[in-house]
Design a protein around this motif. Structure first.
Motif, short mmCIF file in Angstrom:
data_model
loop_
_atom_site.label_atom_id
_atom_site.label_comp_id
_atom_site.label_asym_id
_atom_site.label_seq_id
_atom_site.Cartn_x
_atom_site.Cartn_y
_atom_site.Cartn_z
N ASN A 1 56.20 20.17 40.36
CA ASN A 1 54.94 20.86 40.67
C ASN A 1 55.17 22.33 41.01
O ASN A 1 54.35 23.20 40.67
CB ASN A 1 54.24 20.17 41.84
CG ASN A 1 53.75 18.77 41.48
OD1 ASN A 1 53.71 18.40 40.30
ND2 ASN A 1 53.40 17.99 42.48
N LEU B 1 57.18 24.27 39.73
CA LEU B 1 57.50 25.04 38.52
C LEU B 1 56.31 25.18 37.58
O LEU B 1 56.42 25.79 36.52
CB LEU B 1 58.66 24.35 37.78
CG LEU B 1 59.99 24.29 38.54
CD1 LEU B 1 60.96 23.36 37.82
CD2 LEU B 1 60.59 25.67 38.69
N GLY B 2 55.17 24.61 37.97
CA GLY B 2 54.00 24.63 37.10
C GLY B 2 53.47 26.03 36.86
O GLY B 2 53.57 26.92 37.71
N ASN B 3 52.88 26.20 35.69
CA ASN B 3 52.31 27.49 35.29
C ASN B 3 50.92 27.24 34.72
O ASN B 3 50.79 26.56 33.69
CB ASN B 3 53.22 28.15 34.25
CG ASN B 3 52.72 29.51 33.80
OD1 ASN B 3 51.57 29.69 33.46
ND2 ASN B 3 53.62 30.49 33.78
N PRO B 4 49.87 27.77 35.33
CA PRO B 4 48.51 27.49 34.87
C PRO B 4 48.24 27.91 33.43
O PRO B 4 47.47 27.26 32.72
CB PRO B 4 47.63 28.28 35.85
CG PRO B 4 48.47 28.48 37.06
CD PRO B 4 49.88 28.58 36.56
N VAL B 5 48.87 28.99 32.99
CA VAL B 5 48.66 29.46 31.62
C VAL B 5 49.26 28.46 30.63
O VAL B 5 48.63 28.09 29.63
CB VAL B 5 49.28 30.86 31.42
CG1 VAL B 5 49.17 31.28 29.95
CG2 VAL B 5 48.58 31.88 32.32
N ILE B 6 50.49 28.01 30.92
CA ILE B 6 51.13 27.01 30.06
C ILE B 6 50.34 25.70 30.11
O ILE B 6 50.16 25.03 29.09
CB ILE B 6 52.59 26.79 30.49
CG1 ILE B 6 53.40 28.06 30.30
CG2 ILE B 6 53.22 25.64 29.71
CD1 ILE B 6 54.82 27.99 30.84
N GLY C 1 51.95 22.46 33.44
CA GLY C 1 52.42 23.64 32.73
C GLY C 1 53.90 23.93 32.91
O GLY C 1 54.28 24.93 33.52
N ILE C 2 54.76 23.05 32.35
CA ILE C 2 56.21 23.26 32.41
C ILE C 2 56.77 23.11 31.00
O ILE C 2 56.50 22.11 30.32
CB ILE C 2 56.91 22.25 33.34
CG1 ILE C 2 56.25 22.21 34.71
CG2 ILE C 2 58.39 22.60 33.49
CD1 ILE C 2 56.83 21.16 35.63
N ARG C 3 57.55 24.08 30.56
CA ARG C 3 58.20 23.98 29.26
C ARG C 3 59.23 22.85 29.29
O ARG C 3 59.85 22.58 30.32
CB ARG C 3 58.90 25.29 28.89
CG ARG C 3 58.00 26.51 28.84
CD ARG C 3 57.05 26.48 27.67
NE ARG C 3 56.35 27.75 27.52
CZ ARG C 3 55.27 27.91 26.77
NH1 ARG C 3 54.76 26.88 26.12
NH2 ARG C 3 54.68 29.10 26.67
#
Length: 248
Positions: A18, A20-25, A48-50
């Motif tokens: 959590n 590491l999450g990214n809203p854009v991703i 949103g994690i690669r």
């Protein structure tokens, strides 16, 4: 992002992801994995994690117990479930005994049937590798047939992707039989999976692929055909596409 859970170790995995999450991703993933109303991934939740980042986290928790893996796989968050399946797959490849591999294989099937393996990346990151257990089963035909005939999209895709391990072992007939059976399937994700596995068969034995295409290229779904012929040279691709066009 919270889930009902009791295991401190599972909470630790979730919290690590959590953070590491990214809203854009996440927004991009929601669109890419078709999570809208009526789409195949309807209702799925992304933080949103690669995938490479997810794999880095997974390495930290590769020795979760099987109950913890199951608990993590039951999360509402896609990246949590993906992490659980990557850990499951890692443990399968490192398992020393048939009994251990059998247990992990059964966990995968349980997670698929219970609806927790519910997008193509989740199937594809686990089934082609854990499917190696098929080689240790006395008979896998009924299992593959039952999955392939399921009304559930992800069980059908799992059936196809499990056979990747058989293809690697030089066993092609189960894949060919499933591809023939699923030729009338209406879902694009099944056309892609069957075409992909046919292409892998061709990478191993081009004569087997050509034999299948000579019989079915005119009638198989176009997406399935395009995936299957991707590694052929252009004249041969054009030949098989022409067979399809002549019937259209």
């Amino acid at each position: 992002m919270t889930n009902q859970t009791t295991s401190p170790r599972v909470v630790e995995v979730m919290n690590t992801l959590n953070a590491l999450g990214n809203p854009v991703i996440a927004a991009h993933s929601q669109r890419y994995f078709k999570t809208g109303p009526g789409e195949y991934g309807e209702g799925d939740v992304f933080i949103g994690i690669r995938v490479p980042v997810t794999r880095t986290v997974v390495r930290q928790f590769k020795d979760l117990s099987t109950p913890e893996i199951v608990e993590l796989a039951q999360s509402t968050v896609h990246e949590h479930r993906l992490s659980a399946l990557l850990i499951l797959t890692s443990q399968f490849t490192r398992a020393k005994t048939v009994q251990q591999r059998a247990e992990l294989f059964e966990i995968l099937l349980m997670l698929v049937s219970s609806g927790h393996v519910n997008n193509w990346d989740l199937v594809d990151s686990s089934a082609p590798y854990i499917g190696a257990y098929l080689l240790e089963m006395p008979d896998y035909s009924d299992l593959l047939l039952a999955l392939a005939q399921s009304e559930d999209l992800w069980e059908r895709r799992t059936a196809v992707m499990l056979t990747a391990a058989l293809i690697r072992a030089g066993i092609y007939q189960p894949t060919l039989e499933l591809c023939e059976l699923l030729m009338t399937d209406t879902h694009d994700l099944i056309h892609k999976a069957t075409g992909w596995m046919l292409r892998v068969v061709g990478d191993q034995d081009i004569a087997v692929l050509r034999g299948f295409l000579d019989t079915y290229s005119a009638t198989m779904p176009r997406t399935m055909l395009r995936y299957a012929i991707e590694h052929l040279d252009k004249p041969e691709r054009d030949h098989y596409l022409k067979q399809k066009s002549l019937l259209a």
